[in-house]
Write a protein that holds these residues in place. Structure first.
Motif, PDB file in Angstrom:
ATOM      1  N   LYS A 158      19.923   9.055   8.424  1.00 31.71           N
ATOM      2  CA  LYS A 158      20.346  10.019   9.138  1.00 31.71           C
ATOM      3  C   LYS A 158      21.138   9.565  10.258  1.00 31.71           C
ATOM      4  N   ALA A 159      20.713   8.509  10.909  1.00 25.55           N
ATOM      5  CA  ALA A 159      21.331   8.101  12.047  1.00 25.55           C
ATOM      6  C   ALA A 159      22.783   7.697  11.868  1.00 25.55           C
ATOM      7  N   ARG A 160      22.999   7.379  10.702  1.00 30.54           N
ATOM      8  CA  ARG A 160      24.276   6.938  10.593  1.00 30.54           C
ATOM      9  C   ARG A 160      25.335   7.955  10.173  1.00 30.54           C
ATOM     10  N   THR A 161      24.788   9.160   9.513  1.00 32.15           N
ATOM     11  CA  THR A 161      25.535  10.085   9.302  1.00 32.15           C
ATOM     12  C   THR A 161      25.914  11.034  10.718  1.00 32.15           C
ATOM     13  N   LYS A 162      27.200  11.120  10.680  1.00 30.20           N
ATOM     14  CA  LYS A 162      27.903  11.737  11.848  1.00 30.20           C
ATOM     15  C   LYS A 162      28.316  13.091  11.569  1.00 30.20           C
ATOM     16  N   SER A 164       0.869  -1.220   0.024  1.00 33.21           N
ATOM     17  CA  SER A 164      -0.077   0.035   0.016  1.00 33.21           C
ATOM     18  C   SER A 164       0.963   1.355  -0.011  1.00 33.21           C
ATOM     19  N   ARG A 165       0.198   2.319  -0.411  1.00 32.27           N
ATOM     20  CA  ARG A 165       1.209   3.511  -0.446  1.00 32.27           C
ATOM     21  C   ARG A 165       1.493   3.908   0.936  1.00 32.27           C
ATOM     22  N   THR A 166       0.581   3.702   1.914  1.00 28.69           N
ATOM     23  CA  THR A 166       0.977   4.271   2.990  1.00 28.69           C
ATOM     24  C   THR A 166       1.984   3.290   3.670  1.00 28.69           C
ATOM     25  N   ALA A 167       2.262   1.911   3.331  1.00 33.04           N
ATOM     26  CA  ALA A 167       3.315   1.118   3.811  1.00 33.04           C
ATOM     27  C   ALA A 167       4.691   1.675   3.056  1.00 33.04           C
ATOM     28  N   VAL A 217      10.058   4.450   3.148  1.00 30.75           N
ATOM     29  CA  VAL A 217      10.930   5.506   2.592  1.00 30.75           C
ATOM     30  C   VAL A 217      11.347   6.347   4.078  1.00 30.75           C
ATOM     31  N   ILE A 218      10.481   6.517   4.856  1.00 27.82           N
ATOM     32  CA  ILE A 218      10.612   7.531   6.084  1.00 27.82           C
ATOM     33  C   ILE A 218      11.774   6.476   7.055  1.00 27.82           C
ATOM     34  N   LYS A 219      11.494   5.213   6.924  1.00 24.33           N
ATOM     35  CA  LYS A 219      12.282   4.430   7.998  1.00 24.33           C
ATOM     36  C   LYS A 219      13.833   4.425   7.486  1.00 24.33           C
ATOM     37  N   GLN A 220      13.832   4.461   5.878  1.00 21.56           N
ATOM     38  CA  GLN A 220      15.253   4.288   5.285  1.00 21.56           C
ATOM     39  C   GLN A 220      15.886   5.763   5.411  1.00 21.56           C
TER      40      GLN A 220
END
Length: 355
Positions: free
Chosen positions: A341-345, A325-328, A333-336
């Motif tokens: 971002k979390a990996r970027t220091k 689904s589009r929501t999923a 995409v948000i999760k990725q």
């Protein structure tokens, strides 16, 4: 009654009935063996196979049936297509092949033929699909016609199932209506994404230390689905008792047949639907969408999902568009993005002292 031993006749037993075909993959024969109707249909089939008039359309059907393209189809597909090939040969058989090289003339005829089955739109489009395959074969490799006149004819049946998947609450609701044996099948389908035909022949020998590896019936066993045994799947496999060679068994501890499981599952699904516990229109094969969504939300690449589900990479996109689904998709995409971002220091540059 005098009986004649006819070589090559293919017999199929289905739902208590026996069907006879002139040869494996050939046209279905009418009547019972030994009757005049049976012999007549047999002789007509053999005569058509000899291709007495290479200019007639039935020649294309005969050549397609004998082609490697047709022979490499899955047994279930050939079984479904055989009846349609018979109908196509009967309806278009006496027409000249040259007529099919004139799209503006033959398309109205094709639409009219499909219109005979308009009461069942999906069946009508299925027949058009088979006809299109024959005509594609006539284009290449036979070079009998220049283009496929079926191209450009829109389908009658339209049903966007792109957002139709079993959500977690739906699975919980259907499991409450199922027996333990049926629940194993539902959960295994949702965790593996296997088609029903592969699911019910899945054996314990297909289960390795870290992955389930099984050749897929849809590819005529030329491709393999390689499903990693992640924690939730490992827990389910540990829960299911080893009663038979196959993983899924019924209450009599015998392997499930696809039809037997479908009958019991459908009854439970209908009860849950009537009680408004699940949305209307969910099918067992939509559990593949649940698995595809799970893999997609986990951030797996198209290549990895293709390996898991036993598909070509270029068709995985179609699976995602159809099932996820589009929501999923947005959540994935948000999760990725958040993960990246979390990996970027943040690197702080040293401040140059002023002179």
């Amino acid at each position: 009654m005098v009986t004649v031993d006819l070589k090559g006749i293919h017999t199929v037993k289905a739902k208590g009935s026996v069907y006879y075909y002139a040869w494996r993959g050939g046209p279905r024969l009418e009547g019972e063996p030994g009757t005049d109707a049976f012999m007549k249909s047999y002789n007509e089939a053999i005569e058509q196979r000899r291709i007495p008039d290479a200019a007639k359309f039935r020649t294309l059907v005969t050549l397609y049936r004998a082609s490697p393209d047709y022979q490499k189809l899955a047994a279930s597909t050939k079984k479904n297509w055989s009846g349609w090939l018979d109908r196509i040969s009967i309806h278009f058989g006496d027409m000249s092949i040259r007529l099919f090289d004139r799209p503006e003339k033959i398309r109205p005829v094709i639409r009219q033929w499909r219109g005979k089955y308009a009461a069942t739109p999906r069946a009508a489009d299925y027949g058009l699909q088979v006809l299109s395959r024959v005509l594609s074969y006539a284009v290449d490799p036979l070079s009998k016609i220049a283009t496929n006149p079926c191209e450009g004819i829109k389908q009658i049946y339209t049903n966007d199932r792109s957002a139709i998947i079993w959500e977690e609450q739906d699975i919980t609701a259907i499991l409450a209506k199922c027996s333990t044996e049926v629940s194993w099948g539902v959960r295994l389908a949702a965790l593996t994404g296997l088609r029903a035909g592969d699911l019910f022949r899945l054996a314990w020998t297909h289960v390795g230390e870290n992955a389930i590896v099984i050749s897929t019936g849809k590819s005529n066993h030329r491709r393999e689905a390689v499903i990693p045994i992640y924690a939730e799947l490992r827990e389910l496999l540990a829960e299911i008792p080893k009663r038979q060679v196959t993983i899924l068994t019924n209450s009599r501890k015998r392997p499930w047949s696809k039809d037997g499981f479908s009958s019991v599952f459908t009854k439970a699904r209908d009860e849950a639907e009537e009680a408004k516990l699940i949305p209307a229109g969910l099918h067992f094969h939509d559990l593949r969408g649940t698995a595809a969504t799970k893999f997609y939300l986990a951030g797996l690449s198209v290549r990895v999902i293709a390996e898991i589900m036993g598909w070509e990479e270029d068709t995985v996109d179609k699976i995602i568009r159809r099932y996820v689904s589009r929501t999923a998709a947005t959540e994935a995409v948000i999760k990725q993005i958040d993960k990246a971002k979390a990996r970027t220091k943040t690197v702080k540059l040293p401040v140059k002292p002023s002179v």
